[in-house]
Enzyme design. Structure first.
Site, PDB file in Angstrom:
ATOM      1  NE  ARG A  36      -4.471  -1.606  10.012  1.00 49.10           N
ATOM      2  CZ  ARG A  36      -3.323  -0.988   9.702  1.00 49.10           C
ATOM      3  NH1 ARG A  36      -3.317   0.081   8.959  1.00 49.10           N
ATOM      4  NH2 ARG A  36      -2.194  -1.493  10.103  1.00 49.10           N
TER       5      ARG A  36
ATOM      6  NE  ARG B  68       2.419  -4.893  11.234  1.00 46.38           N
ATOM      7  CZ  ARG B  68       3.510  -4.766  10.468  1.00 46.38           C
ATOM      8  NH1 ARG B  68       4.678  -5.204  10.895  1.00 46.38           N
ATOM      9  NH2 ARG B  68       3.421  -4.189   9.287  1.00 46.38           N
TER      10      ARG B  68
ATOM     11  NE  ARG C 199       8.010  -2.312   6.185  1.00 50.67           N
ATOM     12  CZ  ARG C 199       6.698  -2.203   6.361  1.00 50.67           C
ATOM     13  NH1 ARG C 199       5.963  -1.603   5.442  1.00 50.67           N
ATOM     14  NH2 ARG C 199       6.123  -2.700   7.428  1.00 50.67           N
TER      15      ARG C 199
ATOM     16  CE  LYS D  88      -1.937  -1.143   3.924  1.00 52.13           C
ATOM     17  NZ  LYS D  88      -1.261  -2.420   4.267  1.00 52.13           N
TER      18      LYS D  88
HETATM   19  P1  AP5 Z   1       4.886  -1.604   1.881  1.00 51.09           P
HETATM   20  O1  AP5 Z   1       4.548  -0.783   0.685  1.00 51.09           O
HETATM   21  O2  AP5 Z   1       5.612  -0.971   2.998  1.00 51.09           O
HETATM   22  O3  AP5 Z   1       3.577  -2.367   2.408  1.00 51.09           O
HETATM   23  P2  AP5 Z   1       2.324  -1.809   3.176  1.00 51.09           P
HETATM   24  O4  AP5 Z   1       1.122  -2.487   2.593  1.00 51.09           O
HETATM   25  O5  AP5 Z   1       2.313  -0.321   3.200  1.00 51.09           O
HETATM   26  O6  AP5 Z   1       2.615  -2.440   4.610  1.00 51.09           O
HETATM   27  P3  AP5 Z   1       2.656  -1.817   6.065  1.00 51.09           P
HETATM   28  O7  AP5 Z   1       3.409  -2.823   6.906  1.00 51.09           O
HETATM   29  O8  AP5 Z   1       3.172  -0.433   6.087  1.00 51.09           O
HETATM   30  O9  AP5 Z   1       1.188  -1.872   6.425  1.00 51.09           O
HETATM   31  P4  AP5 Z   1       0.586  -2.004   7.792  1.00 51.09           P
HETATM   32  O10 AP5 Z   1      -0.815  -1.889   7.429  1.00 51.09           O
HETATM   33  O11 AP5 Z   1       0.927  -3.192   8.619  1.00 51.09           O
HETATM   34  O12 AP5 Z   1       1.324  -0.837   8.631  1.00 51.09           O
HETATM   35  P5  AP5 Z   1       0.807   0.564   9.121  1.00 51.09           P
HETATM   36  O13 AP5 Z   1       1.965   1.462   9.128  1.00 51.09           O
HETATM   37  O14 AP5 Z   1      -0.434   0.967   8.439  1.00 51.09           O
HETATM   38  O15 AP5 Z   1       5.746  -2.877   1.361  1.00 51.09           O
HETATM   39  C1  AP5 Z   1       6.249  -3.842   2.262  1.00 51.09           C
HETATM   40  C2  AP5 Z   1       7.590  -4.387   1.732  1.00 51.09           C
HETATM   41  O16 AP5 Z   1       7.356  -5.108   0.516  1.00 51.09           O
HETATM   42  C3  AP5 Z   1       8.631  -3.309   1.381  1.00 51.09           C
HETATM   43  O17 AP5 Z   1       9.927  -3.764   1.690  1.00 51.09           O
HETATM   44  C4  AP5 Z   1       8.490  -3.152  -0.138  1.00 51.09           C
HETATM   45  O18 AP5 Z   1       9.696  -2.717  -0.726  1.00 51.09           O
HETATM   46  C5  AP5 Z   1       8.108  -4.568  -0.560  1.00 51.09           C
HETATM   47  N1  AP5 Z   1       7.274  -4.603  -1.761  1.00 51.09           N
HETATM   48  C6  AP5 Z   1       6.291  -3.723  -2.134  1.00 51.09           C
HETATM   49  N2  AP5 Z   1       5.754  -4.096  -3.303  1.00 51.09           N
HETATM   50  C7  AP5 Z   1       6.407  -5.244  -3.676  1.00 51.09           C
HETATM   51  C8  AP5 Z   1       6.290  -6.095  -4.828  1.00 51.09           C
HETATM   52  N3  AP5 Z   1       5.408  -5.864  -5.791  1.00 51.09           N
HETATM   53  N4  AP5 Z   1       7.103  -7.185  -4.884  1.00 51.09           N
HETATM   54  C9  AP5 Z   1       8.029  -7.436  -3.895  1.00 51.09           C
HETATM   55  N5  AP5 Z   1       8.183  -6.637  -2.802  1.00 51.09           N
HETATM   56  C10 AP5 Z   1       7.377  -5.572  -2.712  1.00 51.09           C
HETATM   57  O19 AP5 Z   1       0.381   0.213  10.645  1.00 51.09           O
HETATM   58  C11 AP5 Z   1       1.315  -0.073  11.644  1.00 51.09           C
HETATM   59  C12 AP5 Z   1       0.615  -0.113  12.986  1.00 51.09           C
HETATM   60  O20 AP5 Z   1       0.056   1.190  13.282  1.00 51.09           O
HETATM   61  C13 AP5 Z   1      -0.580  -1.087  13.112  1.00 51.09           C
HETATM   62  O21 AP5 Z   1      -0.163  -2.396  13.462  1.00 51.09           O
HETATM   63  C14 AP5 Z   1      -1.405  -0.407  14.210  1.00 51.09           C
HETATM   64  O22 AP5 Z   1      -0.881  -0.677  15.489  1.00 51.09           O
HETATM   65  C15 AP5 Z   1      -1.219   1.072  13.918  1.00 51.09           C
HETATM   66  N6  AP5 Z   1      -2.257   1.631  13.010  1.00 51.09           N
HETATM   67  C16 AP5 Z   1      -2.064   2.155  11.757  1.00 51.09           C
HETATM   68  N7  AP5 Z   1      -3.221   2.556  11.222  1.00 51.09           N
HETATM   69  C17 AP5 Z   1      -4.180   2.293  12.146  1.00 51.09           C
HETATM   70  C18 AP5 Z   1      -5.592   2.465  12.170  1.00 51.09           C
HETATM   71  N8  AP5 Z   1      -6.274   2.985  11.145  1.00 51.09           N
HETATM   72  N9  AP5 Z   1      -6.272   2.075  13.287  1.00 51.09           N
HETATM   73  C19 AP5 Z   1      -5.630   1.543  14.349  1.00 51.09           C
HETATM   74  N10 AP5 Z   1      -4.299   1.341  14.385  1.00 51.09           N
HETATM   75  C20 AP5 Z   1      -3.572   1.710  13.291  1.00 51.09           C
END
Ligand code: AP5
Ligand code: ZN
Length: 216
Positions: A88, A171, A127, A13
């Site tokens: 979420r 997660r 990552r 994402k």
């Molecule tokens: P990346 O693009 O970073 O993936 P992503 O989908 O953004 O994953 P996140 O881990 O950031 O999502 P998340 O939802 O767990 O974390 P968030 O920060 O929202 O890509 C991942 C890796 O894959 C990278 O190394 C990239 O290079 C690689 N990649 C990408 N595309 C690829 C491809 N095509 N092929 C191969 N490799 C590829 O949330 C973190 C925490 O914050 C949560 O656990 C929670 O505690 C809190 N939080 C955040 N939002 C909320 C909410 N709305 N409500 C409550 N708590 C929340």
């Protein structure tokens, strides 16, 4: 263009949202990034959020909703936005609908990035992110030229605190139980599109753009 990005942790994402920001000039609103900034700044909100994030659990809705509302009311969101990592759960999705309807800015699209569950662990443990410019790398799929250093700016690369195997497992569990039902939620509203999130980053980006061109 007002869109929500759905997809499991590690689906890509953030990677795709950053490219859409460059192409369409609309802001990416990542609740994860906003929360990590609050943690780094040591604000009361950040202190509250950190324990949930370290456990891989969702931060309470009240904290996240206030943050999103404030961000959406800023001027740059008038031209559109990409919500990344929010909503979420169904309660957040309902609150968002209400908020956007009051602001007269309904969603155009919920875009689901679909990646097989087995690929996610490798993406997340691999990552690495640049401390300076935020550029993302992956030690398995897209490593930097010099280990630990950013190709773009030479900055140091770091691993997110919650990208440990045990936390990732949690997660993914939370995603399945609380976030995946949103696919159904937006499908029923008739605004869901799914895109395969496997393949090269460019290929996926092109599929996303093909969908966006139709709704522009
Ligand atoms: P990346 O693009 O970073 O993936 P992503 O989908 O953004 O994953 P996140 O881990 O950031 O999502 P998340 O939802 O767990 O974390 P968030 O920060 O929202 O890509 C991942 C890796 O894959 C990278 O190394 C990239 O290079 C690689 N990649 C990408 N595309 C690829 C491809 N095509 N092929 C191969 N490799 C590829 O949330 C973190 C925490 O914050 C949560 O656990 C929670 O505690 C809190 N939080 C955040 N939002 C909320 C909410 N709305 N409500 C409550 N708590 C929340
Ligand atoms: Zn950098």
């Amino acid at each position: 263009m007002r869109l929500v990005f759905l997809g499991a942790p590690g689906a890509g994402k953030g990677t795709q949202a950053k490219r859409l920001v460059e192409k369409y000039g609309i802001p990416q609103i990542s609740t994860g990034d906003l929360l990590r900034a609050a943690v780094a700044a040591g604000t009361p909100l950040g202190k509250e959020a950190k324990s949930y994030m370290d456990r891989g659990e969702l931060v309470p809705d009240s904290v996240v909703l206030g943050m999103v509302k404030e961000r959406l009311s800023q001027d740059d969101c008038k031209k559109g936005f990409i919500l990344d990592g929010f909503p979420r759960n169904v309660a957040q999705a309902e609150a968002l609908d209400k908020m956007l309807s009051e602001m007269n800015m309904p969603l155009d699209l919920a875009l689901n990035l679909d990646v097989p569950f087995d690929d996610l662990m490798k993406r997340l443990t691999g990552r690495r992110t640049c401390k300076v410019c935020g550029q993302m790398y992956n030690i398995y799929y897209s490593p930097s030229k010099v280990e630990g250093k950013c190709d773009k700016c030479g900055g140091e690369l770091f691993q997110r605190d919650d990208d440990k195997e045990e936390t990732i497992r949690k997660r993914l569990e939370v995603y399945r139980a609380q976030t995946e039902p949103l696919i159904d939620y937006y499908s029923k509203k008739g605004i869901l599109k799914s895109v395969s999130g496997t393949g090269s980053i460019d290929e996926i980006f092109n599929s996303i753009c093909a969908i966006l061109e139709k709704i522009k």
